[in-house]
Scaffold this active site. Structure first.
Site, short mmCIF file in Angstrom:
data_model
loop_
_atom_site.label_atom_id
_atom_site.label_comp_id
_atom_site.label_asym_id
_atom_site.label_seq_id
_atom_site.Cartn_x
_atom_site.Cartn_y
_atom_site.Cartn_z
N HIS A 130 -25.31 -94.98 -26.81
CA HIS A 130 -24.86 -96.07 -27.67
C HIS A 130 -25.96 -97.14 -27.70
O HIS A 130 -26.94 -97.07 -26.98
CB HIS A 130 -23.53 -96.64 -27.17
C1 T46 Z 1 -25.42 -98.47 -20.32
C2 T46 Z 1 -25.20 -97.43 -19.30
C3 T46 Z 1 -26.33 -97.27 -18.36
C4 T46 Z 1 -16.48 -102.24 -18.16
O1 T46 Z 1 -15.27 -102.49 -18.02
N1 T46 Z 1 -17.41 -103.22 -17.96
C5 T46 Z 1 -18.73 -102.99 -18.06
O2 T46 Z 1 -19.54 -103.92 -17.87
C6 T46 Z 1 -19.18 -101.67 -18.40
C7 T46 Z 1 -20.66 -101.37 -18.54
C8 T46 Z 1 -18.24 -100.70 -18.61
N2 T46 Z 1 -16.92 -100.98 -18.47
C9 T46 Z 1 -15.93 -99.90 -18.65
C10 T46 Z 1 -15.80 -99.38 -20.06
C11 T46 Z 1 -15.43 -97.92 -19.85
O3 T46 Z 1 -14.04 -97.81 -19.69
O4 T46 Z 1 -16.36 -98.79 -17.86
C12 T46 Z 1 -16.10 -97.56 -18.53
C13 T46 Z 1 -17.37 -96.76 -18.70
O5 T46 Z 1 -18.23 -97.46 -19.61
P1 T46 Z 1 -19.23 -96.68 -20.60
O6 T46 Z 1 -18.50 -95.55 -21.20
O7 T46 Z 1 -19.82 -97.68 -21.51
O8 T46 Z 1 -20.29 -96.12 -19.55
P2 T46 Z 1 -21.73 -95.51 -19.77
O9 T46 Z 1 -22.19 -95.06 -18.44
O10 T46 Z 1 -21.75 -94.53 -20.87
O11 T46 Z 1 -22.64 -96.75 -20.24
C14 T46 Z 1 -22.84 -97.85 -19.37
C15 T46 Z 1 -23.02 -99.10 -20.18
O12 T46 Z 1 -21.90 -99.27 -21.03
C16 T46 Z 1 -24.24 -99.03 -21.01
O13 T46 Z 1 -24.51 -100.29 -21.59
O14 T46 Z 1 -26.54 -98.72 -20.71
O15 T46 Z 1 -23.99 -97.64 -18.57
#
Ligand code: T46
Length: 129
Positions: free
Chosen positions: A47
């Site tokens: 993303h």
């Molecule tokens: C990135 C990579 C390296 C939160 O509640 N707070 C937060 O600050 C973050 C980052 C996530 N979340 C929740 C939202 C989702 O329910 O944690 C869950 C997993 O998040 P996401 O699907 O966005 O995870 P990744 O690993 O795909 O991405 C994250 C970051 O979103 C992104 O900015 O660069 O880690």
């Protein structure tokens, strides 16, 4: 997008790495999170953000990060706890090839807001052109 080498303050007790706002990172840090215990062959990210900037460091183990500005994709390997990667806003990022012991630390310029995420690649291309 660039790799930034952080200074290591070491002595005979071990190493210490410092990250200072306005010195090592050109944005105000509002949020810090880390990723660990990733499953094999399961990428993260995929993303972009409208305004959030990030600084990523593999403080343990290694992973690869592919950054895409809509024209060019560059894959970086993060495998040293004193090397960080700057990911600007409107850059598509995918984190992949995590080692089992990888701990990926992320410093972010904004609080978490799902509305700042662009999770559709076509929408990212529209926003970034
Ligand atoms: C990135 C990579 C390296 C939160 O509640 N707070 C937060 O600050 C973050 C980052 C996530 N979340 C929740 C939202 C989702 O329910 O944690 C869950 C997993 O998040 P996401 O699907 O966005 O995870 P990744 O690993 O795909 O991405 C994250 C970051 O979103 C992104 O900015 O660069 O880690």
């Amino acid at each position: 997008m660039s790799l930034i080498e952080l200074s290591v303050r070491g002595d005979d007790r071990g190493s210490l790495v410092v990250i200072e706002q306005d010195i090592d990172i050109a944005f105000d840090i509002k949020r810090i999170f880390h990723i660990y215990g990733t499953r094999p062959n399961v990428p993260r990210g995929k993303h972009s953000h409208f305004i959030t900037k990030q600084f990523l460091i593999a403080v343990n183990g290694s992973c690869k990060v592919t950054l895409d500005d809509g024209f060019e994709k560059i894959t970086y390997e993060l495998n040293q706890p004193n090397i960080g990667l700057f990911q600007d806003a409107l850059i598509w990022g995918e984190m992949h090839d995590f080692s089992e012991d990888c701990v990926l630390l992320v410093l972010a310029s904004e609080h978490y807001d799902e509305n700042d995420y662009i999770r559709d690649y076509e929408k990212f291309l529209e926003a970034s052109q």
